[in-house]
Motif scaffolding. Sequence first.
Motif, PDB file in Angstrom:
ATOM      1  N   ILE A  25      49.799 -86.790  39.765  1.00 27.32           N
ATOM      2  CA  ILE A  25      48.867 -86.302  40.784  1.00 27.32           C
ATOM      3  C   ILE A  25      49.070 -84.806  41.003  1.00 27.32           C
ATOM      4  O   ILE A  25      48.112 -84.043  41.115  1.00 27.32           O
ATOM      5  CB  ILE A  25      49.041 -87.096  42.098  1.00 27.32           C
ATOM      6  N   ASN A  35      47.527 -82.769  38.122  1.00 26.24           N
ATOM      7  CA  ASN A  35      46.065 -82.762  38.148  1.00 26.24           C
ATOM      8  C   ASN A  35      45.505 -81.869  39.238  1.00 26.24           C
ATOM      9  O   ASN A  35      44.424 -81.316  39.084  1.00 26.24           O
ATOM     10  CB  ASN A  35      45.524 -84.179  38.333  1.00 26.24           C
ATOM     11  N   ASN A  36      46.199 -81.710  40.335  1.00 22.38           N
ATOM     12  CA  ASN A  36      45.685 -80.943  41.464  1.00 22.38           C
ATOM     13  C   ASN A  36      46.171 -79.503  41.514  1.00 22.38           C
ATOM     14  O   ASN A  36      45.562 -78.687  42.193  1.00 22.38           O
ATOM     15  CB  ASN A  36      46.041 -81.635  42.779  1.00 22.38           C
TER      16      ASN A  36
END
Length: 142
Positions: A25, A28-29
């Motif tokens: 996560i 991806n961010n």
Amino acid sequence: MNRIVKYGLITISILIIGLLVAYGIFLNNFDLFGEPEKEILQTNCDYEGLRQATIFEYGGNAVTIPSIIVSIDLGCSDNPDDSKKKTVFSAEHTGRTTVETEWTSFDTLKIIYSDRLEPITQLDKVTFSDSTLNVMIDYETK
């Protein structure tokens, strides 16, 4: 003893899976080396439409600082060509700071900027291959 080892291994495997999901996560961010966002704040053409002063605002990322840039391009269009622009003024953008451009004569551009800005680049003259297009730049703080 087998029960403690069994629950210990289950706990460790759940933690490892949770860390892998959190890491995925995060990747991806978080854009570490991505292109900073560019926004055109103002374009200002000279009297004859031969040159254009453009004010850009670049957002920062993990390795660059947010900045505000004034460039001069040949021609007058809504989408200036990045490869042909010449940067004449740049400063770190710190929030509510303003920069304005004004053509005071055919070959003179006045850049008015907030006194809270500390310029990084500040050119006094821009020369082009055609000497009739050269630009003198005056600076004023407000």
